[in-house]
Design an enzyme around this catalytic site. Structure first.
Site, short mmCIF file in Angstrom:
data_model
loop_
_atom_site.label_atom_id
_atom_site.label_comp_id
_atom_site.label_asym_id
_atom_site.label_seq_id
_atom_site.Cartn_x
_atom_site.Cartn_y
_atom_site.Cartn_z
N ARG A 122 0.81 -1.22 0.00
CA ARG A 122 0.00 0.00 0.00
C ARG A 122 0.85 1.27 0.00
O ARG A 122 0.31 2.37 -0.23
CB ARG A 122 -0.96 -0.03 1.18
CG ARG A 122 -2.12 -0.98 0.89
CD ARG A 122 -2.96 -1.22 2.10
NE ARG A 122 -4.28 -1.72 1.75
CZ ARG A 122 -5.20 -2.00 2.65
NH1 ARG A 122 -4.95 -1.84 3.93
NH2 ARG A 122 -6.38 -2.45 2.26
N HIS A 147 -7.18 -5.25 -1.24
CA HIS A 147 -7.97 -5.57 -0.04
C HIS A 147 -7.48 -6.89 0.52
O HIS A 147 -7.17 -7.80 -0.24
CB HIS A 147 -9.46 -5.71 -0.39
CG HIS A 147 -10.23 -6.44 0.67
ND1 HIS A 147 -10.68 -5.82 1.80
CD2 HIS A 147 -10.55 -7.75 0.80
CE1 HIS A 147 -11.27 -6.72 2.58
NE2 HIS A 147 -11.21 -7.90 1.99
P1 GTP Z 1 -9.68 -3.14 2.98
O1 GTP Z 1 -8.65 -4.23 2.89
O2 GTP Z 1 -9.94 -2.45 1.65
O3 GTP Z 1 -10.93 -3.62 3.66
O4 GTP Z 1 -8.99 -2.02 3.89
P2 GTP Z 1 -8.73 -2.05 5.46
O5 GTP Z 1 -9.23 -3.33 6.05
O6 GTP Z 1 -7.30 -1.70 5.66
O7 GTP Z 1 -9.62 -0.85 5.92
P3 GTP Z 1 -11.18 -0.82 6.22
O8 GTP Z 1 -11.83 -2.15 6.04
O9 GTP Z 1 -11.38 -0.11 7.51
O10 GTP Z 1 -11.69 0.15 5.06
C1 GTP Z 1 -12.03 -0.30 3.77
C2 GTP Z 1 -11.63 0.75 2.76
O11 GTP Z 1 -12.34 1.95 3.05
C3 GTP Z 1 -10.16 1.13 2.82
O12 GTP Z 1 -9.37 0.33 1.97
C4 GTP Z 1 -10.15 2.56 2.39
O13 GTP Z 1 -10.14 2.67 0.96
C5 GTP Z 1 -11.49 3.08 2.91
N1 GTP Z 1 -11.37 3.72 4.22
C6 GTP Z 1 -11.34 3.13 5.43
N2 GTP Z 1 -11.24 4.01 6.44
C7 GTP Z 1 -11.21 5.22 5.82
C8 GTP Z 1 -11.13 6.56 6.33
O14 GTP Z 1 -11.06 6.81 7.52
N3 GTP Z 1 -11.13 7.54 5.40
C9 GTP Z 1 -11.21 7.30 4.07
N4 GTP Z 1 -11.19 8.33 3.25
N5 GTP Z 1 -11.29 6.05 3.56
C10 GTP Z 1 -11.29 5.03 4.41
MG MG Z 2 -11.17 -4.08 5.72
#
Ligand code: GTP
Ligand code: MG
Length: 245
Positions: A122, A147
């Site tokens: 990332r 993801h």
């Molecule tokens: P994934 O592997 O994509 O699920 O990412 P993650 O597990 O590291 O994060 P999470 O599941 O919390 O969030 C899913 C997706 O939403 C992330 O990959 C980001 O693109 C977006 N996202 C999550 N948190 C934020 C935030 O606080 N701000 C913004 N702008 N985008 C977010």
């Molecule tokens: Mg996630």
């Protein structure tokens, strides 16, 4: 066939990774040589809105949610090329699969990834400012290339959302399955039907191998009882590459 539980995780190679030709790089970072994990499932999928919304259901209502859905559907990276909107979905199996792959992905926010974990996947992502119709800043979008499931129970939900049992070699199906003996299950406009309706799609026919948890949802709905998960969470995978929306 069901075997003793093996740890596994879902990976999505997101549209920004495909657009920037980073697929080979991502796959080599996740290779068995580096991780000790094995491929169990793989597919190239056009992501429907229903699938995107189910996948990111936990973020519904958040300010970045609409752009997150458009991002994973490929609408932002391929606005004028619907035929290029797709992701690669992969299932990896092996000891400590969830944590190993999360570590290689790195922090959610690419800026943080570059600072805290240089070299992680990332760290090659971008953060895009989001503006409203008047051009005011309303937040940002994280284009983070990949993801990966964050925990075991999340991995199970996500793998069952994207993959049918038949997508795996029989010895690599690690969740309970059932064979549908008699019924046909049809889907149309977010409704379940037991007989064909004009315009409906047959999700499951007699003889099909189904995740047991999906079957439980369908049976509950058929009987008018509360179901453990929404119908879309069962139907979405059967419609992968069937329709674009
Ligand atoms: P994934 O592997 O994509 O699920 O990412 P993650 O597990 O590291 O994060 P999470 O599941 O919390 O969030 C899913 C997706 O939403 C992330 O990959 C980001 O693109 C977006 N996202 C999550 N948190 C934020 C935030 O606080 N701000 C913004 N702008 N985008 C977010
Ligand atoms: Mg996630």
């Amino acid at each position: 066939m069901n075997r003793e539980k093996i740890e596994q995780t879902l990976v999505l190679v997101k549209p920004d990774a495909l657009k920037n030709s980073l697929t080979g790089y991502v796959l080599s970072q996740l290779s068995e040589f580096h991780t000790g994990l094995r491929f169990a499932g793989a597919k190239i999928a056009c992501v429907s809105r229903m699938l995107a919304e189910e996948h990111y259901a936990e973020h519904r209502g958040k300010v970045f949610y609409p752009s997150l859905i458009e991002y994973i559907m490929g609408l932002l990276h391929y606005p004028d090329a619907p035929e290029r909107r797709r992701i690669i979905a992969l299932v990896y199996q092996g000891p400590d699969a969830v944590q190993k792959i999360r570590d290689i992905c790195g922090p959610t926010n690419p800026h943080v990834a570059r600072e805290k974990r240089p070299g992680c996947i990332r760290a090659l992502g971008t953060v895009v400012p989001l503006k409203d119709a008047a051009g005011n800043d309303v937040g940002e979008r994280m284009d983070n290339l990949i993801h990966a499931s964050a925990a075991d129970d999340e991995a199970e939900r996500e793998i069952k959302l994207w993959f049918r049992p038949g997508d795996f070699p029989p010895f690599m199906r690690s969740y309970l399955t059932e064979i549908n003996k008699e019924e046909h299950y049809y889907f149309k406009d977010n409704n379940l039907y037991m007989t064909h309706e004009p315009g409906s799609v047959c999700l499951i026919a007699p003889g099909d191998v189904v995740w047991k948890s999906d079957f439980d949802v369908l049976r509950s709905m058929q009987q008018g009882l509360p179901a453990a998960a929404p119908l879309a969470s069962v139907a979405a995978k059967y419609l992968i590459n069937y329709t674009a929306e």
